[in-house]
Design an enzyme around this catalytic site. Structure first.
Site, PDB file in Angstrom:
ATOM      1  CD  GLU A  33      -3.104   5.403   6.668  1.00 34.95           C
ATOM      2  OE1 GLU A  33      -3.006   5.443   5.435  1.00 34.95           O
ATOM      3  OE2 GLU A  33      -2.214   4.910   7.409  1.00 34.95           O
ATOM      4  CG  ASN A  72      -1.749   1.228   1.356  1.00 34.76           C
ATOM      5  OD1 ASN A  72      -1.869   1.989   0.400  1.00 34.76           O
ATOM      6  ND2 ASN A  72      -2.340   1.447   2.525  1.00 34.76           N
ATOM      7  N   GLY A 114       2.224   1.717  10.974  1.00 37.89           N
ATOM      8  CA  GLY A 114       3.266   2.744  10.960  1.00 37.89           C
ATOM      9  C   GLY A 114       3.910   3.017  12.305  1.00 37.89           C
ATOM     10  CG  HIS A 152      -6.012   1.847   4.941  1.00 38.82           C
ATOM     11  ND1 HIS A 152      -5.573   2.755   5.882  1.00 38.82           N
ATOM     12  CD2 HIS A 152      -4.996   0.969   4.771  1.00 38.82           C
ATOM     13  CE1 HIS A 152      -4.330   2.444   6.236  1.00 38.82           C
ATOM     14  NE2 HIS A 152      -3.961   1.369   5.579  1.00 38.82           N
ATOM     15  CE  LYS A 187       0.167   3.461   4.789  1.00 39.01           C
ATOM     16  NZ  LYS A 187      -0.062   3.583   6.210  1.00 39.01           N
ATOM     17  CD  GLU A 221      -3.741  -2.733   7.065  1.00 40.70           C
ATOM     18  OE1 GLU A 221      -2.613  -2.979   6.657  1.00 40.70           O
ATOM     19  OE2 GLU A 221      -4.349  -1.696   6.780  1.00 40.70           O
ATOM     20  CB  SER A 280       4.781  -2.358  12.195  1.00 45.05           C
ATOM     21  OG  SER A 280       4.356  -1.056  12.539  1.00 45.05           O
TER      22      SER A 280
HETATM   23  C1  PEP Z   1      -1.023   0.078   6.037  1.00 44.73           C
HETATM   24  O1  PEP Z   1      -1.159   1.302   6.055  1.00 44.73           O
HETATM   25  O2  PEP Z   1      -1.839  -0.621   5.411  1.00 44.73           O
HETATM   26  C2  PEP Z   1       0.092  -0.495   6.767  1.00 44.73           C
HETATM   27  C3  PEP Z   1       0.058  -1.744   7.078  1.00 44.73           C
HETATM   28  O3  PEP Z   1       1.110   0.371   7.085  1.00 44.73           O
HETATM   29  P1  PEP Z   1       2.536  -0.005   7.749  1.00 44.73           P
HETATM   30  O4  PEP Z   1       3.034  -1.272   7.089  1.00 44.73           O
HETATM   31  O5  PEP Z   1       3.406   1.159   7.458  1.00 44.73           O
HETATM   32  O6  PEP Z   1       2.304  -0.224   9.194  1.00 44.73           O
END
Ligand code: PEP
Length: 231
Positions: free
Chosen positions: A92, A7, A163, A90, A9, A157, A195
């Protein structure tokens, strides 16, 4: 075969994405899905889609018919340019675009009507986890899908892991993936996201009931993401 999804983003530009695909070593039996910003989807499908690498959208409109929805992109449009996968829900998007379980489900149905495979993101906040409400919270997020007969891809997630460098324990991830799968009579695919990097990916991909990973930050580095895809 596992699903290894990226992703990006709101990161990257044309040159970055071209370089990324040039540097990405796709020598893996896993299915790689790369979620890109909308403006780069069409050219990336044309240039980089392969049998084991698919380009994905990161969001889509909940409206299926063309109309007065300024700034939105429909499932028909994604389908028109050859996009086969799309992330929805997601955290976000839930936070910044005020999306709720109802609209995520509407988006899911729009995508399905154009044969695009949705990747439905779900996950609890730290507050919910600390109150020991995480299973209940996830049940609410997936409830609408439970009467659905399709094969569904969920990406679990936890918001607190995105993050942050924090990763739930193996027990926590397995508890949640079993919980999600037990909700459905049909087969359900569960990815873990939050992460993930090349150091922890093998352990996560070897967990019971985990069918792949969704990777944000670490996916921006093509070599790092290739190491995850090959783990
Ligand atoms: C994400 O935003 O879908 C995600 C898993 O981010 P990160 O791997 O940076 O934690």
């Amino acid at each position: 075969m596992k699903i290894i999804a990226a992703n990006f983003k709101m990161n990257g530009d044309r040159e970055f994405i071209d370089n990324w695909f040039q540097n990405f070593n796709a020598d893996t039996e896993n299915l790689v899905i790369v979620g890109l910003p909308p403006i780069y989807l069409e050219s990336s499908v044309q240039n980089f889609n392969k049998s084991n690498i698919k380009i994905a959208g990161q969001n889509v409109s909940k409206f299926n018919n063309p109309g007065a929805y300024t700034g939105q992109m429909s499932s028909a449009m994604l389908n028109d340019v050859g996009v086969e996968f799309c992330i929805v829900g997601h955290s976000e998007a839930r936070e910044h675009l005020c999306e709720d379980n109802e609209s995520v489900y509407e988006k899911y149905n729009c995508l399905k009507s154009f044969s695009i495979t949705p990747i439905v993101c779900i996950g609890e906040s730290l507050e919910v986890r600390e109150a020991n409400n995480h299973l209940h919270f996830i049940s609410d997020q997936i409830e609408k899908f439970s009467t659905n007969e399709d094969k569904i891809i969920f990406a679990y997630e936890p918001i607190w892991a995105i993050g942050s460098g924090l990763v739930p324990t193996q027990e926590e991830i397995e508890e949640m993936s079993s919980h999600i799968k037990s909700y459905f009579s049909q087969q359900v695919t569960v990815l873990y996201g939050g992460s993930v990097n090349s150091k922890n990916s093998s352990e996560i991909l070897n967990m019971n009931n985990i069918d792949g990973v969704l990777v944000g930050g670490a996916s921006l580095n093509a070599e790092e993401f290739a190491n995850i895809a090959q783990s």
